[in-house]
Structure formats: C-alpha cells, structure tokens
Design an enzyme around this catalytic site. Structure first.
Site, PDB file in Angstrom:
ATOM      1  N   CYS A   1      79.848  38.284  18.546  1.00 19.29           N
ATOM      2  CA  CYS A   1      81.279  38.094  18.376  1.00 19.29           C
ATOM      3  C   CYS A   1      81.551  36.609  18.215  1.00 19.29           C
ATOM      4  O   CYS A   1      80.996  35.791  18.958  1.00 19.29           O
ATOM      5  CB  CYS A   1      82.019  38.642  19.595  1.00 19.29           C
ATOM      6  SG  CYS A   1      83.807  38.465  19.466  1.00 19.29           S
TER       7      CYS A   1
ATOM      8  N   GLU B   1      86.016  45.356  15.827  1.00 22.47           N
ATOM      9  CA  GLU B   1      87.195  44.582  15.390  1.00 22.47           C
ATOM     10  C   GLU B   1      88.493  45.182  15.907  1.00 22.47           C
ATOM     11  O   GLU B   1      89.392  44.453  16.331  1.00 22.47           O
ATOM     12  CB  GLU B   1      87.220  44.471  13.860  1.00 22.47           C
ATOM     13  CG  GLU B   1      86.012  43.760  13.241  1.00 22.47           C
ATOM     14  CD  GLU B   1      85.723  42.385  13.835  1.00 22.47           C
ATOM     15  OE1 GLU B   1      86.651  41.743  14.354  1.00 22.47           O
ATOM     16  OE2 GLU B   1      84.557  41.962  13.809  1.00 22.47           O
TER      17      GLU B   1
HETATM   18 NI    NI Z   1      84.447  40.002  17.886  1.00 25.39          NI
END
Ligand code: NI
Length: 199
Positions: free
Chosen positions: A99, A142
C-alpha cells in the site's frame, strides 16, 4: 495536473468513511482523478484512493497492467466514482499486498477471489462487471480505503507483515509456486539475502 502528497498509516484521513460524490461530472472530480493518476505514475503504484491524497471522497484510480499479472502486456486506466464491491464467493484466500500509505512493508491478506464491482465513470455512466483473482484483490484493497480500512486491519496473521527489504515469508511462497503479483515477486528477485536463506 499535479503530484499529490500521500497520507501514511496513522493519519486520521485514512480512517474516515469517505463521502459520496454527488456529481461524477464535476470538473473538480476529473481534476482530482488526474492528480491521482499523476501521483500513481510518479510513485510507481497500481491503485490509489482519494483519502490517500487527503481528499475524503469516494474516488479510486487504478491501472490494470502486467505489474499485477495482466498477461496481454497492455495497460488500462480506470477511474471509479462511488464504487461498490460485492463478494461473489464466501471464502477467502490469502495473498500478498502493498500500500502506498504503508511504504516499505508488505503483508499477506485474506480476500475474496471473485467480486462484482459497480461504479460511475467521470462521464456519469454506470458500469458494473465481475473481477477475479489479482484484479478482485486490488478492487477490495482500494475500496477498503473509502471505508477507513488499511490492509493490516484485514490480516489474520500479523507474522506475515514484513519489510520489502526482508521478504522472507514472501520468498517462501514464491518458491512454493504461489500466485504473486510480478511487482511483489520482484522484491524477492532483488533480495540480497535470498541465496543465504532460501537455499
Ligand atoms: Ni492502499
């Protein structure tokens, strides 16, 4: 168009429920999506959600590319306004993720391998389709950002959170033939300690 600063794990903006976008055709939404794309290209990522650039609205930009296992070599950019992801299978399978808000780390996260995604385009058109495997994982990751959820909060075994520079558990999975995104597989290829620990 501009490259935006990315919020990192711990910043409150990442833990809020993001607001619905009332009008997908608002030029401000297109401008934000353009900035998110520029930011992704600059940092070399696959997907980004608006809260990661300090905008608490329900917008996701991602690219389907060979980086995450697309096998035709092409790259497609997608803007999703107000996306909703629905699992189409009950069971989950753990896979490796990174991430942009958690730089330098990766972790193994249980996700559904088949989902339905529905969203609006920047033209206000409604789109709905199914996605599987790596694509399905990316969509869940997401869309979680829009609900204040980061991948470590989905992990069932936190022993499987590790530094990109020390990808021991990831290397073990790659050696066992697990399905791993090429962008993550590269961490193992670049690991100086690989020969010492994996032979
Ligand atoms: Ni992320």
């Amino acid at each position: 168009m501009a490259i935006r600063k990315i919020a990192r794990m711990g910043n409150p903006v990442l833990y809020r429920i993001a607001e619905e976008i009332a009008d997908p055709r608002d030029p401000e939404v297109a401008r934000l999506a353009g900035d998110m794309r520029d930011t992704l290209i600059d940092i070399g990522g696959s997907g980004i959600a608006a809260p990661q650039v300090f905008e608490s609205v329900r917008l996701v930009v991602y690219r389907l590319s060979p980086r995450i296992g697309r096998d035709d070599g092409a790259e497609t950019w997608v803007n999703m306004v107000n996306p909703v992801v629905t699992p189409l299978v009950d069971d989950t399978e753990a896979g490796w993720e990174r991430c942009l808000s958690i730089p330098g780390l990766h972790g193994k996260v249980p996700r559904h391998r088949k989902v339905r995604i529905s969203y609006q385009t920047l033209d206000g058109e409604a789109v709905e389709h199914e996605a599987t495997n790596g694509h399905a994982v990316l969509l869940q990751h997401e869309c979680d950002h829009l609900d204040g959820v980061l991948y470590p909060m989905r992990m069932s075994d936190h022993a499987l959170l590790e530094f990109d520079a020390e990808p021991g558990h990831l290397a073990r999975d790659v050696a066992a033939g697990a399905e791993v995104w090429p962008v993550l597989r590269q961490l193992v290829a670049d690991w100086p300690g690989r020969e010492q620990w994996m032979s």
